[in-house]
Write a protein that holds these residues in place. Structure first.
Motif, mmCIF file in Angstrom:
data_model
loop_
_atom_site.group_PDB
_atom_site.id
_atom_site.type_symbol
_atom_site.label_atom_id
_atom_site.label_comp_id
_atom_site.label_asym_id
_atom_site.label_seq_id
_atom_site.Cartn_x
_atom_site.Cartn_y
_atom_site.Cartn_z
ATOM 1 N N ARG A 103 0.913 -1.221 -0.070
ATOM 2 C CA ARG A 103 0.023 -0.010 0.092
ATOM 3 C C ARG A 103 0.903 1.247 0.050
ATOM 4 O O ARG A 103 1.770 1.324 0.878
ATOM 5 N N GLY A 104 0.873 2.328 -1.007
ATOM 6 C CA GLY A 104 1.637 3.261 -1.143
ATOM 7 C C GLY A 104 1.226 4.438 -1.412
ATOM 8 O O GLY A 104 -0.109 4.428 -1.955
ATOM 9 N N THR A 105 1.527 5.508 -1.539
ATOM 10 C CA THR A 105 1.194 6.847 -1.981
ATOM 11 C C THR A 105 2.664 7.655 -2.377
ATOM 12 O O THR A 105 3.639 7.576 -1.696
ATOM 13 N N TRP A 106 2.242 8.723 -3.030
ATOM 14 C CA TRP A 106 3.356 9.610 -3.442
ATOM 15 C C TRP A 106 3.331 10.808 -2.747
ATOM 16 O O TRP A 106 2.228 11.598 -2.659
ATOM 17 N N LEU A 107 4.343 11.310 -2.100
ATOM 18 C CA LEU A 107 4.421 12.618 -1.470
ATOM 19 C C LEU A 107 5.375 13.626 -2.102
ATOM 20 O O LEU A 107 6.516 13.145 -2.231
ATOM 21 N N PRO A 108 5.118 14.791 -2.043
ATOM 22 C CA PRO A 108 6.144 15.823 -2.724
ATOM 23 C C PRO A 108 7.333 16.033 -1.674
ATOM 24 O O PRO A 108 6.887 15.832 -0.544
ATOM 25 N N HIS A 109 8.425 16.047 -2.195
ATOM 26 C CA HIS A 109 9.547 16.217 -1.718
ATOM 27 C C HIS A 109 10.717 17.067 -2.357
ATOM 28 O O HIS A 109 11.217 16.588 -3.244
ATOM 29 N N GLY A 110 10.630 18.176 -2.081
ATOM 30 C CA GLY A 110 11.530 19.154 -2.847
ATOM 31 C C GLY A 110 11.033 19.471 -4.184
ATOM 32 O O GLY A 110 9.688 19.741 -4.230
ATOM 33 N N GLY A 111 11.706 19.179 -5.132
ATOM 34 C CA GLY A 111 11.163 19.359 -6.423
ATOM 35 C C GLY A 111 10.615 18.298 -7.001
ATOM 36 O O GLY A 111 10.586 18.100 -8.346
ATOM 37 N N THR A 112 10.663 16.972 -6.284
ATOM 38 C CA THR A 112 10.146 15.703 -7.055
ATOM 39 C C THR A 112 9.064 15.102 -5.993
ATOM 40 O O THR A 112 8.811 15.432 -5.024
ATOM 41 N N ASP A 113 8.803 13.738 -6.354
ATOM 42 C CA ASP A 113 8.146 12.957 -5.486
ATOM 43 C C ASP A 113 8.624 11.786 -5.167
ATOM 44 O O ASP A 113 9.670 11.226 -5.478
ATOM 45 N N LYS A 114 8.321 11.369 -3.609
ATOM 46 C CA LYS A 114 9.022 10.142 -3.221
ATOM 47 C C LYS A 114 7.767 9.168 -2.725
ATOM 48 O O LYS A 114 6.797 9.691 -2.473
ATOM 49 N N LEU A 115 7.998 8.102 -3.114
ATOM 50 C CA LEU A 115 7.054 7.135 -2.788
ATOM 51 C C LEU A 115 7.340 6.482 -1.455
ATOM 52 O O LEU A 115 8.343 5.969 -0.885
ATOM 53 N N ILE A 116 6.243 6.364 -0.615
ATOM 54 C CA ILE A 116 6.159 5.745 0.645
ATOM 55 C C ILE A 116 5.026 4.700 0.802
ATOM 56 O O ILE A 116 4.199 4.839 0.248
ATOM 57 N N ALA A 117 5.743 3.454 1.088
ATOM 58 C CA ALA A 117 4.692 2.307 0.941
ATOM 59 C C ALA A 117 5.172 1.269 2.065
ATOM 60 O O ALA A 117 6.093 1.194 2.816
ATOM 61 N N MET A 118 3.918 0.651 2.653
ATOM 62 C CA MET A 118 4.034 -0.365 3.522
ATOM 63 C C MET A 118 3.590 -1.367 2.874
ATOM 64 O O MET A 118 2.846 -1.743 1.815
#
Length: 560
Positions: A103-118
């Protein structure tokens, strides 16, 4: 690549590992994959202790091609739509697993996105799903098709038969004398016999048919190309397979045999249920001949004829309920010959699809026999409470079957409808026949107490036909005794009936109950009954069952 990120802590790591989960953060701009806790990741993915923290490429290499595509699609869609995603995939072979849920979602980080997933292991969930999927189609004991799946296949076959693309035969086979095996050796041994019989049927059929366990000791069998030669050969092969050797069980060797009924599937066979009924009727005929017997279905089979009539009447009743062709006729109940009618007994009626009335004796006994009478009880109650709400100056009596009273589910449904219509219950009387009530006095007592709590009155119908004790009369808190019509009809010319009616009237007065005399068919009987002290009169002399009378100028309606 970093092995650990700022969002992880020792406490989080221990919690994740304990629950069979792990968490990662992925930065596509750098390709870095960071695990919240490497021990938890090893536990979830099965990595060896000496394996360093795997990157995204190592993780994806564990997925099969199909699951890899599904995961990439889910992840990219979530990024484009700025939403979360959930995906399940196998790590390695799909059949073997292990399986995980991500299960995951994309979070904005600086000028890009990071994927956080469990990610968590779901092996046990997959095993349960697989087991449930298996049990949905297969019998747990024998491993063969269960009844539901066999019927589905039979229905598919019948569609082919009706289009002329199939010519199959249906068999119904049952193990002889399993009751004796149960009694002598126990259920476990009987189960061993059932399993062995299923295996022998399977071997006897080879690739020539499909079969399933449709009841405890009975099997349905579909054979392709159901010619007379094929049918006889199949029956012979199955019966010989039982005779080939004894069944070895934990209690020793047991000889087994089966009886078999069969029917050809033709365009005239009807539905799958009707075809199975014909095969079962043939089986019943075979069983009458003795163990290890075979019978082919014939149109003149008595049991088949009865089953066919039952099926037909079941369809008639259910369609009438669905089409609102069940309605009520109302027979007057009066305090005297000249008194105004404000009380009626509701008598169930049914119209066929052409609008003709179906006599009650044609469908009430069938409904009782087929277990449909509780549906009629509920429909009568719905119509009666609706009439009471629309006609505040009348009171109604409705009949109730013992089948509804003794079934907790249907009894509660009946009581729930009364509860919802409590405002009219003080003008409603529920009638139960004496002979039914005596069969189980405790259940009757609980039900009567419940309906009276809503304000309904309770009447015993056909009183005098059973054997109700004084104790039971008092225990049930009865409001009305309806004297059985056989003692009322011709009472003015029968001294015996007069004596009996006097006795019942004295009994009712002692218990504070009102009385109704049914089957009042002439004036002499009516006058004598009133002279004896009967409270209410009902019968053809008072009035025949008919629609409720309408106020002047109002269009007469049928209660449908």
């Amino acid at each position: 690549m970093t092995a650990q990120t700022h969002f992880a802590s020792e406490t989080v790591g221990l919690a994740l590992e304990a629950t069979g989960q792990t968490m990662f953060e992925y930065d596509p701009s750098t390709g870095d994959l960071a695990w919240a806790d490497l021990s938890a990741a090893r536990s979830v993915f099965g990595f060896e202790e000496n394996v360093s923290a795997p990157g995204m490429s190592e993780l994806l290499s564990m997925l099969g091609d199909e699951h890899l595509v599904q995961r990439e699609r889910a992840v990219e869609t979530a990024r484009a739509e700025k939403s979360a995603y959930t995906i399940e995939y196998a790590l390695g072979d799909e059949a073997e697993g292990p399986w995980v849920e991500e299960r995951g979602t994309w979070l904005p980080h600086g000028g890009t996105d990071k994927l956080i997933a469990m990610v968590r292991r779901i092996d046990e969930q997959k095993r349960r799903e697989k087991n449930l999927s298996y049990l949905a189609s297969y019998d747990e004991l024998t491993g063969q098709l269960n009844r539901m799946r066999f019927i589905e296949i039979l229905e598919e076959t019948m569609r082919g038969v009706k289009t002329g693309t199939r010519h199959d035969a249906l068999f119904f086979a049952g193990i002889d004398d399993v009751g004796t095996i149960n009694n002598d050796f126990g259920i476990d041994v009987a189960d061993q016999v059932i399993v062995e019989v299923a295996q022998r049927i399977d071997r006897a059929l080879g690739n020539g048919g499909i079969f399933g366990r449709v009841a405890g000791t009975k099997f349905g069998i579909l054979v392709h190309e159901g010619s007379p030669d094929t049918v006889l050969k199949t029956a012979r092969n199955i019966m010989n397979a039982m005779r080939e050797s004894i069944v070895l069980t934990q209690a020793g060797g047991i000889g087994v045999s089966v009886c078999i009924g069969a029917t050809y599937l033709t365009k005239e066979s009807g539905s799958a249920a009707q075809a199975l009924s014909c095969a079962e009727a043939a089986f019943d005929q075979a069983r009458r001949q003795g163990a290890s017997s075979f019978q082919l279905f014939r149109e003149d089979t008595d049991l088949a004829s009865q089953r066919r009539k039952n099926n037909e009447m079941s369809d008639v009743i259910l369609r009438a309920l669905n089409d609102r062709r069940i309605y009520l006729a109302y027979q007057p109940i009066v305090t005297d010959i000249t008194s105004e009618v404000t009380k009626y007994e509701c008598l169930i009626r049914m119209r066929d699809e052409n609008g003709s009335e179906v006599p009650a004796p044609s469908f009430i006994p069938a409904a009782e026999r087929l277990g449909l009478v509780h549906l009629l009880d509920r429909r009568v109650l719905e119509l009666a409470t609706k009439d009471l709400a629309q006609n505040p100056d009348i009171a109604l009596n409705v009949n109730l079957s013992w089948e509804t009273v003794r079934d907790p589910v249907w009894a509660e449904g009946y009581l729930s409808h009364l509860r919802a219509n409590a405002r009219v219950c003080d003008r409603l009387t529920i009638e139960l026949t004496e002979t039914q009530m005596v069969d189980a006095i405790e259940s009757s007592r609980e039900f009567v107490a419940a309906i009276k709590s809503f304000g309904c009155k309770f009447a015993i119908d056909d009183f005098g036909a059973g054997y109700t004790s004084f104790r039971n009369l008092k225990a049930l808190d009865i409001d009305v005794l309806k004297i059985d019509g056989s003692f009322v009809s011709g009472v003015s010319t029968s001294r015996e009936n007069q004596l009996f009616v006097r006795t019942l009237l004295d009994l009712a007065r002692n218990f504070g109950m009102k009385t109704v005399a049914e089957w009042v068919d002439d004036e002499n009987d009516a006058q004598l009954l009133k002279a004896l002290g009967v409270d209410y009169l009902q019968g053809y002399y008072i009035g025949k069952p008919a629609p409720l009378p309408r106020a002047e100028g109002e269009e007469e309606r049928l209660a449908v």
